[in-house]
Write a protein that holds these residues in place. Structure first.
Motif, PDB file in Angstrom:
ATOM      1  N   ASP A 200       3.882 -22.791 -13.032  1.00  0.00           N
ATOM      2  CA  ASP A 200       3.432 -21.220 -13.487  1.00  0.00           C
ATOM      3  C   ASP A 200       1.875 -21.164 -13.756  1.00  0.00           C
ATOM      4  OD1 ASP A 200       6.204 -20.650 -13.768  1.00  0.00           O
ATOM      5  OD2 ASP A 200       6.278 -20.371 -16.160  1.00  0.00           O
ATOM      6  N   GLY A 201       1.645 -20.208 -13.210  1.00  0.00           N
ATOM      7  CA  GLY A 201       0.092 -19.779 -13.143  1.00  0.00           C
ATOM      8  C   GLY A 201      -0.783 -20.413 -12.097  1.00  0.00           C
ATOM      9  N   THR A 202      -0.227 -21.200 -11.024  1.00  0.00           N
ATOM     10  CA  THR A 202      -0.951 -21.718  -9.929  1.00  0.00           C
ATOM     11  C   THR A 202      -1.830 -20.494  -9.358  1.00  0.00           C
ATOM     12  OG1 THR A 202       0.874 -23.189  -9.377  1.00  0.00           O
ATOM     13  CG2 THR A 202      -0.664 -22.516  -7.778  1.00  0.00           C
ATOM     14  N   GLU A 203      -3.055 -20.879  -9.268  1.00  0.00           N
ATOM     15  CA  GLU A 203      -4.002 -19.851  -8.762  1.00  0.00           C
ATOM     16  C   GLU A 203      -4.549 -20.208  -7.186  1.00  0.00           C
ATOM     17  OE1 GLU A 203      -7.134 -20.109 -11.815  1.00  0.00           O
ATOM     18  OE2 GLU A 203      -6.099 -18.838 -13.042  1.00  0.00           O
ATOM     19  N   ASP A 204      -5.290 -19.335  -6.624  1.00  0.00           N
ATOM     20  CA  ASP A 204      -5.619 -19.266  -5.411  1.00  0.00           C
ATOM     21  C   ASP A 204      -5.964 -20.458  -4.681  1.00  0.00           C
ATOM     22  OD1 ASP A 204      -5.631 -16.639  -6.002  1.00  0.00           O
ATOM     23  OD2 ASP A 204      -7.701 -15.832  -5.490  1.00  0.00           O
ATOM     24  N   GLU A 205      -7.051 -21.466  -5.112  1.00  0.00           N
ATOM     25  CA  GLU A 205      -7.198 -22.626  -4.376  1.00  0.00           C
ATOM     26  C   GLU A 205      -6.328 -23.630  -4.303  1.00  0.00           C
ATOM     27  OE1 GLU A 205     -11.058 -25.785  -4.388  1.00  0.00           O
ATOM     28  OE2 GLU A 205     -10.821 -24.225  -6.084  1.00  0.00           O
ATOM     29  N   MET A 206      -5.641 -23.700  -5.522  1.00  0.00           N
ATOM     30  CA  MET A 206      -4.631 -24.775  -5.357  1.00  0.00           C
ATOM     31  C   MET A 206      -3.411 -24.343  -4.513  1.00  0.00           C
ATOM     32  SD  MET A 206      -2.381 -26.422  -8.557  1.00  0.00           S
ATOM     33  CE  MET A 206      -3.796 -27.424  -8.963  1.00  0.00           C
ATOM     34  N   TYR A 207      -3.056 -23.046  -4.607  1.00  0.00           N
ATOM     35  CA  TYR A 207      -1.923 -22.648  -3.807  1.00  0.00           C
ATOM     36  C   TYR A 207      -2.322 -22.673  -2.288  1.00  0.00           C
ATOM     37  CZ  TYR A 207       1.710 -19.336  -1.725  1.00  0.00           C
ATOM     38  OH  TYR A 207       2.651 -18.829  -1.111  1.00  0.00           O
ATOM     39  N   LEU A 208      -3.531 -22.148  -1.882  1.00  0.00           N
ATOM     40  CA  LEU A 208      -3.855 -22.328  -0.382  1.00  0.00           C
ATOM     41  C   LEU A 208      -4.149 -23.814   0.085  1.00  0.00           C
ATOM     42  CD1 LEU A 208      -6.344 -19.258  -0.432  1.00  0.00           C
ATOM     43  CD2 LEU A 208      -4.051 -19.488   0.543  1.00  0.00           C
ATOM     44  N   ASN A 209      -4.496 -24.659  -1.037  1.00  0.00           N
ATOM     45  CA  ASN A 209      -4.664 -26.056  -0.441  1.00  0.00           C
ATOM     46  C   ASN A 209      -3.145 -26.612   0.050  1.00  0.00           C
ATOM     47  OD1 ASN A 209      -7.294 -25.936  -0.476  1.00  0.00           O
ATOM     48  ND2 ASN A 209      -7.604 -26.824  -2.533  1.00  0.00           N
ATOM     49  N   LEU A 251      -3.647 -12.319   1.061  1.00  0.00           N
ATOM     50  CA  LEU A 251      -3.844 -11.881   2.440  1.00  0.00           C
ATOM     51  C   LEU A 251      -4.279 -13.131   3.168  1.00  0.00           C
ATOM     52  CD1 LEU A 251      -4.987 -10.141   4.811  1.00  0.00           C
ATOM     53  CD2 LEU A 251      -7.141  -9.817   3.584  1.00  0.00           C
ATOM     54  N   GLU A 252      -5.120 -14.179   2.623  1.00  0.00           N
ATOM     55  CA  GLU A 252      -5.591 -15.496   3.307  1.00  0.00           C
ATOM     56  C   GLU A 252      -4.356 -16.238   3.561  1.00  0.00           C
ATOM     57  OE1 GLU A 252      -7.569 -18.325   5.350  1.00  0.00           O
ATOM     58  OE2 GLU A 252      -8.084 -16.179   4.560  1.00  0.00           O
ATOM     59  N   ARG A 253      -3.142 -16.278   2.761  1.00  0.00           N
ATOM     60  CA  ARG A 253      -1.984 -16.980   2.912  1.00  0.00           C
ATOM     61  C   ARG A 253      -1.522 -16.626   4.369  1.00  0.00           C
ATOM     62  NH1 ARG A 253       3.189 -14.848  -0.007  1.00  0.00           N
ATOM     63  NH2 ARG A 253       2.708 -13.313   1.432  1.00  0.00           N
ATOM     64  N   ASP A 254      -1.509 -15.104   4.452  1.00  0.00           N
ATOM     65  CA  ASP A 254      -0.720 -14.717   5.631  1.00  0.00           C
ATOM     66  C   ASP A 254      -1.445 -14.954   6.764  1.00  0.00           C
ATOM     67  OD1 ASP A 254       1.257 -13.375   3.850  1.00  0.00           O
ATOM     68  OD2 ASP A 254       0.372 -11.442   3.839  1.00  0.00           O
ATOM     69  N   ARG A 255      -2.672 -14.863   6.802  1.00  0.00           N
ATOM     70  CA  ARG A 255      -3.432 -15.198   7.846  1.00  0.00           C
ATOM     71  C   ARG A 255      -3.263 -16.636   8.145  1.00  0.00           C
ATOM     72  NH1 ARG A 255      -7.739 -12.566   9.627  1.00  0.00           N
ATOM     73  NH2 ARG A 255      -8.370 -11.812   7.191  1.00  0.00           N
ATOM     74  N   ILE A 283       1.721  -3.525  -4.844  1.00  0.00           N
ATOM     75  CA  ILE A 283       2.699  -3.870  -3.981  1.00  0.00           C
ATOM     76  C   ILE A 283       2.647  -3.615  -2.281  1.00  0.00           C
ATOM     77  CG2 ILE A 283       5.218  -4.077  -3.567  1.00  0.00           C
ATOM     78  CD1 ILE A 283       5.882  -3.304  -6.184  1.00  0.00           C
ATOM     79  N   VAL A 284       2.328  -2.268  -2.354  1.00  0.00           N
ATOM     80  CA  VAL A 284       2.255  -1.634  -0.792  1.00  0.00           C
ATOM     81  C   VAL A 284       1.070  -2.347  -0.257  1.00  0.00           C
ATOM     82  CG1 VAL A 284       1.972   0.651   0.494  1.00  0.00           C
ATOM     83  CG2 VAL A 284       3.434   0.328  -1.503  1.00  0.00           C
ATOM     84  N   ASP A 285      -0.141  -2.176  -0.874  1.00  0.00           N
ATOM     85  CA  ASP A 285      -1.305  -2.653  -0.287  1.00  0.00           C
ATOM     86  C   ASP A 285      -0.975  -4.218   0.102  1.00  0.00           C
ATOM     87  OD1 ASP A 285      -2.821  -0.506  -0.647  1.00  0.00           O
ATOM     88  OD2 ASP A 285      -3.719  -1.181  -2.483  1.00  0.00           O
ATOM     89  N   ALA A 286      -0.517  -5.140  -0.577  1.00  0.00           N
ATOM     90  CA  ALA A 286      -0.354  -6.524  -0.254  1.00  0.00           C
ATOM     91  C   ALA A 286       0.637  -6.617   0.847  1.00  0.00           C
ATOM     92  CB  ALA A 286       0.108  -7.233  -1.462  1.00  0.00           C
ATOM     93  N   HIS A 287       1.507  -5.755   0.964  1.00  0.00           N
ATOM     94  CA  HIS A 287       2.519  -5.891   2.231  1.00  0.00           C
ATOM     95  C   HIS A 287       1.840  -5.207   3.344  1.00  0.00           C
ATOM     96  CE1 HIS A 287       6.515  -7.299   0.534  1.00  0.00           C
ATOM     97  NE2 HIS A 287       6.350  -6.382  -0.389  1.00  0.00           N
ATOM     98  N   CYS A 288       1.038  -4.187   3.118  1.00  0.00           N
ATOM     99  CA  CYS A 288       0.346  -3.833   4.324  1.00  0.00           C
ATOM    100  C   CYS A 288      -0.623  -4.567   4.792  1.00  0.00           C
ATOM    101  CB  CYS A 288      -0.300  -2.553   4.195  1.00  0.00           C
ATOM    102  SG  CYS A 288       0.890  -1.159   3.940  1.00  0.00           S
ATOM    103  N   ASN A 289      -1.283  -5.499   3.858  1.00  0.00           N
ATOM    104  CA  ASN A 289      -2.153  -6.507   4.368  1.00  0.00           C
ATOM    105  C   ASN A 289      -1.530  -7.598   5.403  1.00  0.00           C
ATOM    106  OD1 ASN A 289      -4.510  -5.592   3.186  1.00  0.00           O
ATOM    107  ND2 ASN A 289      -4.201  -6.982   1.299  1.00  0.00           N
ATOM    108  N   THR A 290      -0.174  -7.730   5.246  1.00  0.00           N
ATOM    109  CA  THR A 290       0.396  -8.639   5.985  1.00  0.00           C
ATOM    110  C   THR A 290       0.477  -8.105   7.480  1.00  0.00           C
ATOM    111  OG1 THR A 290       1.730  -9.230   4.155  1.00  0.00           O
ATOM    112  CG2 THR A 290       2.718 -10.081   6.176  1.00  0.00           C
ATOM    113  N   PHE A 291       0.779  -6.736   7.462  1.00  0.00           N
ATOM    114  CA  PHE A 291       0.966  -6.136   9.011  1.00  0.00           C
ATOM    115  C   PHE A 291      -0.593  -6.187   9.410  1.00  0.00           C
ATOM    116  CE2 PHE A 291       4.655  -4.536   6.822  1.00  0.00           C
ATOM    117  CZ  PHE A 291       5.576  -4.313   7.636  1.00  0.00           C
ATOM    118  N   LYS A 292      -1.345  -5.921   8.892  1.00  0.00           N
ATOM    119  CA  LYS A 292      -2.775  -5.744   9.346  1.00  0.00           C
ATOM    120  C   LYS A 292      -3.237  -7.054   9.763  1.00  0.00           C
ATOM    121  CE  LYS A 292      -3.714  -1.950   6.036  1.00  0.00           C
ATOM    122  NZ  LYS A 292      -4.751  -1.558   4.808  1.00  0.00           N
ATOM    123  N   VAL A 293      -3.098  -8.313   9.269  1.00  0.00           N
ATOM    124  CA  VAL A 293      -3.538  -9.347   9.752  1.00  0.00           C
ATOM    125  C   VAL A 293      -2.960 -10.046  10.889  1.00  0.00           C
ATOM    126  CG1 VAL A 293      -2.185 -10.963   8.107  1.00  0.00           C
ATOM    127  CG2 VAL A 293      -4.621 -11.607   9.035  1.00  0.00           C
ATOM    128  N   GLY A 294      -1.336  -9.627  10.936  1.00  0.00           N
ATOM    129  CA  GLY A 294      -0.699 -10.044  11.933  1.00  0.00           C
ATOM    130  C   GLY A 294      -1.203  -9.227  13.188  1.00  0.00           C
TER     131      GLY A 294
END
Length: 299
Positions: A200-209, A251-255, A283-294
């Motif tokens: 619980d609480g895992t943040e950006d850097e640890m997740y992406l690494n 967004l970086e995860r999707d990229r 919710i919508v912004d984050a989902h749309c980011n997936t489409f945009k980066v793809g």
């Protein structure tokens, strides 16, 4: 051309009091159209999935109970909302959209389903708002029809893909990878080929690494097709997620995932999965980011 599965039934209204955010399925394509990232030509409406294809993945008795609306009340509660004819049709159109998307992905490199990611549905059960497992159905369709020989399923929804893991347990042609919250639903986990359980609480850097460290292992499976479940319930703002990711990290995860597919010439079908932030805009912004980066990576 990037193709995107969408149907009006995807936004089918649930009975009052249910928290599942069906509105997002209407707003995602509207926002992408409004912002000029897609045109109407990118969207396609899937037909109903035929029964023979469903039965490549789900047991007949379970499917008959869904089709005939005879699923026991206890099993309907496990799904999370009462069964209706429209919900069953919604689910089979979602699954057909994922199959169609997989075929489009082989042609164009990537394709999306505005809905889907119904990874809690196992071979003979529904759970967690999932009746039929769209990406498992599509994976079996590809294998059965010779469109793929080794499939990788990357599941980054905050909840473990327990149904997907159960369906492909012992199937060497499909490698299941789930990175999810350890102390989150489903509380009885199945065993994926690779499970990464996050605190619980895992943040950006640890997740992406952690995610980045997995790509060499995934490539060892020698996949020729990828399914990606891009749930945005990993956001810190999510009511059900318990993780601490920012929108930029999502967004970086999707990229990272989609660039991995592009770099290795792997066609990829993307289903949206969960997202339960209190503000529908998040919710919508984050989902749309997936489409945009793809679209950015593959076009």
């Amino acid at each position: 051309m990037v193709k995107i599965a969408w149907h009006p039934l995807f936004a089918y209204p649930l009975p009052e009091g249910h928290r599942f955010p069906m509105l997002k399925y209407e707003l995602i394509p509207e926002q992408l159209l409004h912002q000029g990232f897609i045109s109407r030509r990118n969207l396609f409406a899937p037909d109903k999935l035929c029964e023979d294809v469903i039965l490549l993945t789900h047991e007949n008795e379970y499917w008959q109970q869904l089709k005939n609306l005879t699923l026991p009340a206890k099993e309907q509660r496990r799904i999370g909302f009462p069964l209706t004819e429209q919900l069953v049709e919604r689910e089979i159109r979602i699954a057909q959209g994922t199959i169609d998307g997989a075929i489009y992905a082989k042609q164009f490199g990537i394709a999306f389903n505005v809905a889907g990611g119904t990874h809690h549905a196992g071979s003979n059960w529904g759970e967690g708002f999932c009746l039929l497992n769209d990406q498992a159905i599509a994976a079996n369709y590809l294998l059965n029809n010779g469109f793929a020989s080794r499939i990788l399923i990357i599941d980054l929804d905050v909840h473990q893909g327990n149904g997907t893991a159960e369906i492909f347990n012992g199937e060497p042609r499909v490698f299941t990878f789930s990175m999810h919250g350890d102390k989150n639903f489903p509380f009885r986990k199945e065993q994926s080929d690779l499970d990464i359980a996050l605190q619980d609480g895992t943040e950006d850097e640890m997740y992406l690494n952690k995610l980045n460290s997995c790509f060499p292992l995934l490539l060892k499976h020698n996949p020729d097709f990828v399914f990606y479940l891009s749930g945005v319930d990993v956001l810190k703002s999510d009511n059900l997620g318990k993780l601490g990711l920012s929108k930029s990290a999502c967004l970086e995860r999707d990229r990272m995932v989609l660039q991995f597919c592009k770099n290795n010439s792997l066609p990829v079908q993307v289903s949206m999965g969960g997202g339960y932030s209190p503000d529908i805009k998040d919710i919508v912004d984050a989902h749309c980011n997936t489409f945009k980066v793809g679209i950015d990576i593959f076009e």
